[in-house]
Design a protein around this motif. Structure first.
Motif, PDB file in Angstrom:
ATOM      1  N   UNK B  64      -9.927  -5.676  -1.661  1.00  0.00           N
ATOM      2  CA  UNK B  64     -11.166  -5.953  -2.157  1.00  0.00           C
ATOM      3  C   UNK B  64     -12.357  -5.942  -1.592  1.00  0.00           C
ATOM      4  N   UNK B  65     -13.539  -5.424  -2.176  1.00  0.00           N
ATOM      5  CA  UNK B  65     -14.813  -5.222  -1.459  1.00  0.00           C
ATOM      6  C   UNK B  65     -14.832  -4.427  -0.562  1.00  0.00           C
ATOM      7  N   UNK B  67     -14.843  -0.794   1.264  1.00  0.00           N
ATOM      8  CA  UNK B  67     -15.306   0.686   1.014  1.00  0.00           C
ATOM      9  C   UNK B  67     -14.846   1.725   2.128  1.00  0.00           C
ATOM     10  N   UNK B  68     -14.316   1.067   3.400  1.00  0.00           N
ATOM     11  CA  UNK B  68     -14.113   2.100   4.437  1.00  0.00           C
ATOM     12  C   UNK B  68     -12.792   2.889   4.281  1.00  0.00           C
ATOM     13  N   UNK B  69     -12.665   4.223   4.492  1.00  0.00           N
ATOM     14  CA  UNK B  69     -11.435   4.613   4.622  1.00  0.00           C
ATOM     15  C   UNK B  69     -10.772   4.682   6.102  1.00  0.00           C
ATOM     16  N   UNK B  70     -11.604   4.216   6.889  1.00  0.00           N
ATOM     17  CA  UNK B  70     -11.139   3.887   8.359  1.00  0.00           C
ATOM     18  C   UNK B  70      -9.614   2.849   8.066  1.00  0.00           C
ATOM     19  N   UNK B  89      -8.577  -3.576  -4.657  1.00  0.00           N
ATOM     20  CA  UNK B  89      -9.816  -3.194  -4.902  1.00  0.00           C
ATOM     21  C   UNK B  89     -10.122  -1.672  -5.402  1.00  0.00           C
ATOM     22  N   UNK B  90     -10.939  -1.330  -6.179  1.00  0.00           N
ATOM     23  CA  UNK B  90     -11.226   0.032  -6.631  1.00  0.00           C
ATOM     24  C   UNK B  90     -11.179   1.140  -5.308  1.00  0.00           C
ATOM     25  N   UNK B  91     -12.070   0.775  -4.652  1.00  0.00           N
ATOM     26  CA  UNK B  91     -12.505   1.887  -3.572  1.00  0.00           C
ATOM     27  C   UNK B  91     -11.387   2.023  -2.789  1.00  0.00           C
ATOM     28  N   UNK B  93      -8.272   1.391  -3.442  1.00  0.00           N
ATOM     29  CA  UNK B  93      -7.219   2.202  -3.991  1.00  0.00           C
ATOM     30  C   UNK B  93      -7.305   3.917  -3.992  1.00  0.00           C
ATOM     31  N   UNK B  94      -8.765   4.280  -4.189  1.00  0.00           N
ATOM     32  CA  UNK B  94      -8.985   5.677  -3.899  1.00  0.00           C
ATOM     33  C   UNK B  94      -8.953   6.271  -2.707  1.00  0.00           C
ATOM     34  N   UNK B  95      -9.370   5.152  -1.772  1.00  0.00           N
ATOM     35  CA  UNK B  95      -9.161   5.971  -0.250  1.00  0.00           C
ATOM     36  C   UNK B  95      -8.010   6.006   0.149  1.00  0.00           C
TER      37      UNK B  95
END
Ligand code: SF4
Lengths: 431, 172
Positions: B64-65, B67-70, B89-91, B93-95
C-alpha cells in the motif's frame, strides 16, 4: 449496457469499443511524464530495454515530459546528477523538460497544454490522477512502464470499476474540494477505492473553478483511486484553450453505466474538514476541533498550491500578522502560478503578514529538500496530501491536513481554525 | 505458468514496501543491502531467515502507498517466489507484474510461517495441504500470465515489441 468514462477512454485507446471493467487492455497512451524522484529508475529501465539491440529506438519519446520538481533544488550530489542526466536525455531525444523552479509535474503538464479531454495520460507518480480534472484518464505508473511507452507508445491496463460520487450543491465560501476529499477519506478510508476509478458529478463539481477541480482529482490518490474523472464543461474547454491544449474529445458516462458503488455528498452544507495527525483518514469537521495549537502552517504541493489557494490565504491574512510563534511557508505549484500571484500582489500581503514564499516545486510536501523539517513536538497544519508519521523529517512531530483556507486561518490564530469564522475566510473563487 | 511451491513467510496487513523494502528512507543504500534488512521493522529477522523460493504470505493491502518498483527488484534478490495476500496496493501490484513477480489475491487466514504452500496461478488455486486449505482464486488473466512467463514487461517487449499478449509463452 452502458459504460463509464474510464471504460470509454481505455476502450477508445485500445481498438475502439468501450472496454469492460476487469478486462486487461493494451492501449495507446497520449502523453506521459517522469519526475526526478523516479527518473534514475526510468533511465535504467530504458537502458535495459535497449540492451544489445542495434535497432533500438524510442519513436514516442517526444510525448514524455521530464520534470525536475521533487529534488527542487537538489539536496545532494546524487539528485543533482539525476538532473544532469535528465537534461542530457531531453537534449538528446527532444522530450519536453521542466527544470527546477518550473513547477510540480501535475501542474506543469496541463499548463503546458500536454493533455486534453478524452486523453489517456500516465506519469511516474500516484497523483497522476490529477489529469482527470480535464476529463482525461490519468494514472500512476513506474519507470518500466514509461520506458515501454517511449519504445511502443502503448501500455497494459486493467480496466477499473468506477465509484460514482455526486456532489450536491456548491460549496460554501471558505470550503474547498480538499474538504470534499477529506470527507470521502473519512467515509471510505485511505485506499478505500484501491484499483477503482472515481467519477465526480453534480452541481458541486460544476460550481468549482478549475483549480479546485484539480484538487478533487489529485487528492483521489489518497483514496487509492486509479483515476478520478470529471466531466468536461465550458470552464474546462476555456481553460484548455487558454493553455494551448489539443481539441478536446469530451467523454461522458452512459446513463445506464455500471458502477461499483454510488455515493452522494451534501456539499452545500459541508463544513471544512481536517485529517488529524498521522492518518489521512482520521477526519473531523474543523468546528469540532477545539484549542488545538499549531506552530507551522504550510501551503503548497500538487494538491493545494494553486492560485486560488494562494488568493484564499491572502484574503485571510491581508493587513494582518501571523499569530506569535507561527512559521508559515507558501510554495506555489508552478512558475506560472508564482508569476500570477506576484502580479496580483499576493506575495506582498503574505510576506507582510510574516509568511515566506518559496520557489515553485514540491517544496514542503515531504522532507526531501529540507525546505521544512519539523522539530520535536511541533504541530504542523499543511495543505499537502499525506501526513504519515515522519513525512516532514521527524516522527516526533504532528502533521494535520486541511485546505489552504484552514491553514491560513490557523496561521492567523495559532489554533486550528474554521476559516468561515475570520474575515476574508469566506473568499470564493470566481468560478 | 508452472505451479509455485514454497515455504510460507508471513507478514501482516498494510505493509508499505516503500518503507519496508526500498531505499526511499535509506538513500544511497543499494538493493543488495536492503535485501538483507527488508521488512525488519514489521517482522524482525525476516530477510535473514528468508530462503530462495519462499513465498510471502501477507495481510490485506500489501504494498500500500508504495510506488517504487525497486521493492520488486529487492524481493527478486531475496528470492521471493510469489506473494499471496487478500489485496495489494494498486501500484505495487502493477510493478510486481511488470517485473515478473507473481502476485496472487487470496484470503491468507489460517496460513502460518513455515507452511508448505502450493499455488496454481493458471487454474486459480492456493493450497496448504497440512492445514486442509484449498482456496479457489480467479485465475491470472492471460495477459498477466504472458508478462509473468516472460519475466516481466521488459523481457516481454524484447520478444514481442508488437505487444502481442495472446502468445502462448514457454514457461520458464
Ligand atoms: S507535491 Fe508532494 S505529492 Fe505532489 S508530486 Fe510533489 S512530492 Fe508528490
Amino acid at each position: 449496457m452502458g459504460h463509464t468514462i474510464a471504460e470509454k477512454i481505455l476502450g477508445s485507446h485500445a481498438g475502439g469499443k468501450p472496454a469492460k471493467a476487469g478486462e486487461i487492455v493494451v492501449a495507446d497512451v497520449d502523453f506521459s511524464m517522469i519526475h526526478d524522484a523516479r527518473a534514475g529508475n526510468a533511465l535504467k529501465m530504458i537502458d535495459k530495454l535497449g540492451a544489445g539491440r542495434a535497432d533500438f529506438a524510442l519513436p514516442h519519446v517526444k510525448r514524455t515530459a521530464l520534470v525536475l520538481d521533487h529534488y527542487s533544488p537538489p539536496p545532494n550530489m546524487e539528485a543533482a546528477n539525476t538532473h544532469v542526466a535528465m537534461r542530457a536525455f531531453s537534449e538528446k531525444h527532444g522530450s519536453p523538460l521542466y527544470d527546477v523552479g518550473d513547477g510540480i509535474c501535475h501542474q506543469v503538464l496541463p499548463e503546458g497544454g500536454h493533455l486534453t479531454c478524452g486523453d489517456l495520460v500516465v506519469g511516474t507518480d500516484t497523483h497522476s490522477t490529477t489529469y482527470g480534472a480535464f476529463n482525461a484518464f490519468g494514472t500512476g505508473v513506474e519507470g518500466t512502464d514509461v520506458s515501454a511507452l517511449m519504445m511502443t507508445g502503448k501500455l497494459w491496463f486493467r480496466v477499473p470499476e468506477t465509484i460514482r460520487i455526486e456532489l450536491q450543491g456548491a460549496l460554501q465560501p471558505g470550503v474547498w474540494a480538499k474538504d470534499v476529499t477529506l470527507t470521502m477519506l473519512g467515509k471510505l478510508g485511505a485506499e478505500g477505492a484501491n484499483y477503482q476509478a472515481l467519477e465526480y458529478v453534480g452541481s458541486g463539481v460544476s460550481a468549482m473553478a478549475i483549480d479546485d477541480r484539480m484538487t478533487l482529482s489529485n487528492h483521489a490518490a489518497e483514496l487509492g483511486a486509479k483515476a478520478a474523472l470529471l466531466e468536461a464543461d465550458e470552464k474546462t474547454f476555456a481553460w484548455l484553450k487558454a493553455h494551448g491544449a489539443a481539441t478536446p474529445r469530451p467523454v461522458t458516462a452512459d446513463a445506464d453505466a455500471i458502477y461499483a458503488r454510488r455515493i452522494v455528498i451534501d456539499t452545500a452544507k459541508l463544513p471544512p474538514q481536517v485529517a488529524r495527525q498521522h492518518l489521512i483518514d482520521d477526519v473531523v469537521g474543523v468546528p469540532e476541533v477545539k484549542n488545538q495549537k499549531i506552530q507551522v502552517a504550510l501551503i503548497g504541493t500538487c494538491t493545494n498550491g494553486r492560485l486560488d489557494d494562494i488568493r484564499q490565504a491572502a484574503a485571510i491574512l491581508k493587513g494582518r500578522k501571523l499569530a506569535k510563534g507561527v512559521r508559515m511557508i507558501v510554495t506555489p505549484a508552478s512558475r506560472a502560478i508564482y508569476l500570477a500571484a506576484m502580479r496580483e500582489g499576493l506575495f506582498e500581503i503574505l510576506t507582510t503578514a510574516g509568511a515566506s514564499v518559496e520557489a515553485a516545486g514540491c517544496g514542503t510536501c515531504v522532507n526531501i529538500t529540507g525546505h521544512y523539517i519539523a522539530g520535536d513536538n511541533q504541530v504542523v497544519i499543511s495543505s499537502a496530501n499525506r501526513n504519515f508519521k515522519g513525512r516532514l523529517g521527524n516522527p516526533k512531530s504532528e502533521i494535520w491536513i486541511g485546505s489552504a483556507a484552514t491553514v491560513a486561518a490557523s496561521a492567523l490564530t495559532g489554533m486550528i481554525t474554521d476559516a468561515r469564522t475570520v474575515a476574508g475566510g469566506d473568499w470564493r473563487a470566481a468560478a | 505458468m508452472n505451479i509455485i511451491k514454497g515455504s510460507a513467510r508471513v507478514l501482516g496487513d498494510e505493509v508499505n514496501t516503500d518503507v519496508q523494502c526500498s531505499s526511499k528512507y535509506l538513500p544511497g543504500r543499494d538493493t543488495a543491502y536492503i535485501a538483507t534488512v527488508a521488512f525488519d521493522q514489521v517482522a524482525p529477522g525476516f530477510a535473514k531467515g528468508f530462503k530462495k523460493g519462499d513465498v510471502i504470505v501477507a495481510g490485506k493491502n500489501f504494498g500500500i502507498n508504495s510506488s517504487r518498483e525497486q521493492a520488486v527488484h529487492i524481493m527478486h534478490q531475496m528470492g521471493v517466489a510469489a506473494i499471496v495476500a487478500p489485496s495489494f496496493g494498486r501500484q505495487f501490484f502493477r510493478n510486481a507484474i511488470n517485473n515478473g513477480l507473481a502476485v496472487i489475491e487470496c484470503d491468507t487466514s489460517g496460513i502460518a510461517a513455515g507452511d508448505a504452500i502450493e499455488i496454481d496461478p493458471v487454474a486459480g488455486k492456493v493450497m496448504v495441504a497440512s492445514r486442509n486449505i484449498a482456496r479457489a482464486v480467479p485465475p491470472l488473466p492471460a495477459a498477466v500470465q504472458a508478462l509473468l512467463a516472460a519475466g516481466g514487461l521488459i523481457p516481454f517487449l524484447q520478444k514481442h515489441p508488437d505487444w502481442n499478449l495472446n502468445v502462448k509463452e514457454q514457461t520458464a
